[in-house]
Design an enzyme around this catalytic site. Structure first.
Site, PDB file in Angstrom:
ATOM      1  N   HIS A   1       0.802  -1.234   0.000  1.00  8.59           N
ATOM      2  CA  HIS A   1       0.000   0.000   0.000  1.00  8.59           C
ATOM      3  C   HIS A   1       0.830   1.276   0.000  1.00  8.59           C
ATOM      4  O   HIS A   1       0.279   2.372   0.044  1.00  8.59           O
ATOM      5  CB  HIS A   1      -0.923   0.031   1.233  1.00  8.59           C
ATOM      6  CG  HIS A   1      -0.169   0.148   2.519  1.00  8.59           C
ATOM      7  ND1 HIS A   1       0.276  -0.935   3.212  1.00  8.59           N
ATOM      8  CD2 HIS A   1       0.249   1.222   3.210  1.00  8.59           C
ATOM      9  CE1 HIS A   1       0.919  -0.543   4.296  1.00  8.59           C
ATOM     10  NE2 HIS A   1       0.934   0.763   4.309  1.00  8.59           N
TER      11      HIS A   1
HETATM   12  C1  UD1 Z   1      -1.612   5.498   5.814  1.00  6.64           C
HETATM   13  C2  UD1 Z   1      -0.292   5.970   6.391  1.00  6.64           C
HETATM   14  C3  UD1 Z   1       0.757   4.891   6.232  1.00  6.64           C
HETATM   15  C4  UD1 Z   1       0.279   3.578   6.801  1.00  6.64           C
HETATM   16  C5  UD1 Z   1      -1.084   3.207   6.234  1.00  6.64           C
HETATM   17  C6  UD1 Z   1      -1.608   1.990   6.932  1.00  6.64           C
HETATM   18  C7  UD1 Z   1       0.153   8.377   6.200  1.00  6.64           C
HETATM   19  C8  UD1 Z   1       0.877   9.433   5.456  1.00  6.64           C
HETATM   20  N1  UD1 Z   1       0.188   7.143   5.679  1.00  6.64           N
HETATM   21  O1  UD1 Z   1      -1.427   5.303   4.429  1.00  6.64           O
HETATM   22  O2  UD1 Z   1       1.935   5.269   6.916  1.00  6.64           O
HETATM   23  O3  UD1 Z   1       1.217   2.591   6.473  1.00  6.64           O
HETATM   24  O4  UD1 Z   1      -2.001   4.290   6.450  1.00  6.64           O
HETATM   25  O5  UD1 Z   1      -2.582   1.324   6.201  1.00  6.64           O
HETATM   26  O6  UD1 Z   1      -0.426   8.644   7.216  1.00  6.64           O
HETATM   27  N2  UD1 Z   1      -8.933   4.814   1.747  1.00  6.64           N
HETATM   28  C9  UD1 Z   1     -10.188   4.255   1.689  1.00  6.64           C
HETATM   29  N3  UD1 Z   1     -10.765   3.883   2.869  1.00  6.64           N
HETATM   30  C10 UD1 Z   1     -10.166   4.020   4.082  1.00  6.64           C
HETATM   31  C11 UD1 Z   1      -8.897   4.582   4.126  1.00  6.64           C
HETATM   32  C12 UD1 Z   1      -8.291   4.981   2.944  1.00  6.64           C
HETATM   33  O7  UD1 Z   1     -10.774   4.102   0.615  1.00  6.64           O
HETATM   34  O8  UD1 Z   1     -10.771   3.646   5.109  1.00  6.64           O
HETATM   35  C13 UD1 Z   1      -8.268   5.196   0.471  1.00  6.64           C
HETATM   36  C14 UD1 Z   1      -8.577   6.632   0.040  1.00  6.64           C
HETATM   37  O9  UD1 Z   1      -8.646   6.648  -1.349  1.00  6.64           O
HETATM   38  C15 UD1 Z   1      -7.336   7.366   0.501  1.00  6.64           C
HETATM   39  C16 UD1 Z   1      -6.250   6.317   0.301  1.00  6.64           C
HETATM   40  O10 UD1 Z   1      -6.870   5.078   0.626  1.00  6.64           O
HETATM   41  O11 UD1 Z   1      -7.095   8.532  -0.248  1.00  6.64           O
HETATM   42  C17 UD1 Z   1      -5.033   6.529   1.181  1.00  6.64           C
HETATM   43  O12 UD1 Z   1      -5.405   6.614   2.557  1.00  6.64           O
HETATM   44  P1  UD1 Z   1      -4.492   7.436   3.585  1.00  6.64           P
HETATM   45  O13 UD1 Z   1      -4.969   7.229   4.961  1.00  6.64           O
HETATM   46  O14 UD1 Z   1      -4.334   8.852   3.127  1.00  6.64           O
HETATM   47  O15 UD1 Z   1      -3.064   6.776   3.417  1.00  6.64           O
HETATM   48  P2  UD1 Z   1      -2.652   5.247   3.448  1.00  6.64           P
HETATM   49  O16 UD1 Z   1      -2.084   4.932   2.126  1.00  6.64           O
HETATM   50  O17 UD1 Z   1      -3.749   4.417   3.986  1.00  6.64           O
HETATM   51  N1  UDP Z   2      -3.351  -5.913   8.596  1.00  5.15           N
HETATM   52  C1  UDP Z   2      -4.590  -6.551   8.637  1.00  5.15           C
HETATM   53  N2  UDP Z   2      -5.225  -6.816   7.464  1.00  5.15           N
HETATM   54  C2  UDP Z   2      -4.675  -6.518   6.243  1.00  5.15           C
HETATM   55  C3  UDP Z   2      -3.404  -5.883   6.218  1.00  5.15           C
HETATM   56  C4  UDP Z   2      -2.776  -5.583   7.410  1.00  5.15           C
HETATM   57  O1  UDP Z   2      -5.100  -6.857   9.715  1.00  5.15           O
HETATM   58  O2  UDP Z   2      -5.309  -6.804   5.227  1.00  5.15           O
HETATM   59  C5  UDP Z   2      -2.684  -5.607   9.869  1.00  5.15           C
HETATM   60  C6  UDP Z   2      -1.313  -6.208   9.967  1.00  5.15           C
HETATM   61  O3  UDP Z   2      -1.392  -7.540  10.438  1.00  5.15           O
HETATM   62  C7  UDP Z   2      -0.630  -5.250  10.928  1.00  5.15           C
HETATM   63  C8  UDP Z   2      -1.224  -3.912  10.550  1.00  5.15           C
HETATM   64  O4  UDP Z   2      -2.473  -4.207   9.930  1.00  5.15           O
HETATM   65  O5  UDP Z   2      -0.964  -5.559  12.266  1.00  5.15           O
HETATM   66  C9  UDP Z   2      -0.306  -3.206   9.601  1.00  5.15           C
HETATM   67  O6  UDP Z   2      -0.974  -2.200   8.959  1.00  5.15           O
HETATM   68  P1  UDP Z   2      -0.595  -1.666   7.515  1.00  5.15           P
HETATM   69  O7  UDP Z   2       0.108  -2.702   6.748  1.00  5.15           O
HETATM   70  O8  UDP Z   2      -1.822  -1.091   6.941  1.00  5.15           O
HETATM   71  O9  UDP Z   2       0.344  -0.411   7.829  1.00  5.15           O
HETATM   72  P2  UDP Z   2       1.897  -0.208   8.167  1.00  5.15           P
HETATM   73  O10 UDP Z   2       2.279  -1.165   9.229  1.00  5.15           O
HETATM   74  O11 UDP Z   2       2.646  -0.373   6.892  1.00  5.15           O
HETATM   75  O12 UDP Z   2       1.988   1.214   8.607  1.00  5.15           O
END
Ligand code: UD1
Ligand code: UDP
Length: 350
Positions: free
Chosen positions: A203
């Protein structure tokens, strides 16, 4: 004492669970959800499964550009902090929710406690790296996963208020994997045989927002032929649709997994390939070979231990490592011993 504790994105719900339980034995915790993640599978599912107490506030920041999202959190956070007047704020990791909590609190003179402080990828193109650096420098207390992260802080002049506690995600993994074994039926649901599939998550903006990198990763997954379970983050789903990606029938691209399902998938995968910070560590906790789909990582301990290899978004490198990467027999406890939350709660009580 009264703490305001900030969560917003998926990993923060996992990180919050063990700390909440330890903290609430003696103190008041006001839980603030920034609303950064909001889909059921990205947010509420974790509250339901982990038993994290319901948030006292949801700032409903939602998605948007970094500025818009962070600004919405800052406005809401300031209001909550003024109303609650906590003794300190607890932030974790490196998300926009983390940096919003740090900024809002420090401007109000509220002490900032940062869990998972001192991690560095030294890649300033990553929004998370910017968030970490800012959050660490605004923090009065830094809880580090390892001595390596404490050394990163020292190199930046942060030596006061630094403690090495280990990783709260290990605490969560050890606790919830037991429950997951009885609650999750994911193997039966997806008709998976233990040890005969690989788990993939992806992601990072660097991969999803760069069509060339994304295509190379898709090509690698299509090449390997082994059964793959790929729970797809909403950001990635949109990016895959935008490039018109398609997968071979061996790739099961599914909805984001619940935490119990994820624990079981990690425990029974032959191999894990990911760009997630949390999943890299969890791969280590389950002693699974990990291919990291990035050019650098904060979690260098797992690379140095020989269980994690950086393969970037290079199709050939991914495919080679997929079949030939072999971790050593030794598996030292490089990220703590599963008691980080207790240690953090004890220090906060001081
Ligand atoms: C964010 C964090 C990242 C973390 C990740 C965990 C920042 C800068 N990034 O990235 O460090 O690893 O979360 O998963 O804070 N969206 C949905 N539904 C949701 C959430 C997001 O559709 O419930 C989509 C939207 O299109 C959104 C995109 O995902 O624009 C990105 O979401 P965002 O929270 O901005 O960043 P992540 O890539 O999730
Ligand atoms: N995770 C989950 N379901 C998924 C992907 C991740 O439960 O489909 C859990 C994973 O086991 C870990 C946490 O979410 O505990 C990590 O989150 P993510 O990978 O979104 O973010 P990051 O750690 O890169 O910030």
């Amino acid at each position: 004492m009264k703490f305001v504790s900030v969560v917003g994105a998926r990993p923060e719900f996992v990180q919050a669970a063990p700390v909440s339980w330890a903290l609430r034995k003696e103190h008041i915790e006001v839980l603030v959800h920034t609303g950064q993640h909001y889909d059921y599978a990205m947010s509420q599912a974790f509250f339901d499964e982990l038993g994290v107490p319901a948030p006292n506030y949801n700032l409903e920041a939602g998605s948007g550009s970094h500025a818009r999202q962070t600004a919405a959190m800052l406005v809401g956070m300031e209001e909550v902090l003024l109303k609650e007047a906590p003794d300190a704020i607890i932030i974790r990791g490196d998300t926009n929710s983390t940096v919003a909590g740090a900024l809002a609190a420090s401007k109000l003179g509220i002490p900032v406690m940062h869990i998972e402080a001192g991690e560095r990828s030294f890649a300033r193109h990553m929004p998370e790296e910017i968030n970490r650096v800012v959050a660490d420098h605004l923090s009065d207390r830094c809880f580090c996963v390892s001595t390596k992260s404490a050394a990163h802080l020292a190199a930046e002049g942060i030596t006061a208020g630094v403690s090495v506690t280990g990783d709260v995600m290990l605490d969560a993994s050890l606790h919830y994997r037991e429950i997951a074994r009885t609650k999750s039926d994911i193997l039966a649901r997806l008709q998976l045989e233990p040890g005969r599939f690989a788990l993939v998550t992806m992601h990072r903006a660097n991969n999803t927002d760069d069509p060339q990198r994304l295509r190379a990763i898709v090509a690698a997954l299509n090449t390997v032929g082994e059964r793959i379970v790929f729970p797809v983050h909403p950001r990635t789903r949109k990016a895959l649709e935008a490039i018109g990606a398609s997968f071979g029938t061996h790739v099961l691209a599914v909805e984001p997994a619940g935490y119990y399902d994820m624990m079981v998938l990690e425990e029974h995968a032959r191999l894990i390939a990911t760009d997630s910070g949390g999943v890299q560590r969890e791969a280590y906790y389950f002693a699974k070979p990990c291919l990291t789909l990035r050019d650098e990582t904060e979690w260098t301990e797992t690379v140095e231990a020989g269980w994690n290899v950086l393969v970037g978004a290079d199709c050939q490198k991914i495919v080679d490592a997929w079949f030939h990467f072999q971790p050593p027999a030794a598996h030292p406890p490089v990220l703590g011993d599963g008691t980080a939350a207790q240690k953090i709660a004890a220090i906060l009580s001081e």
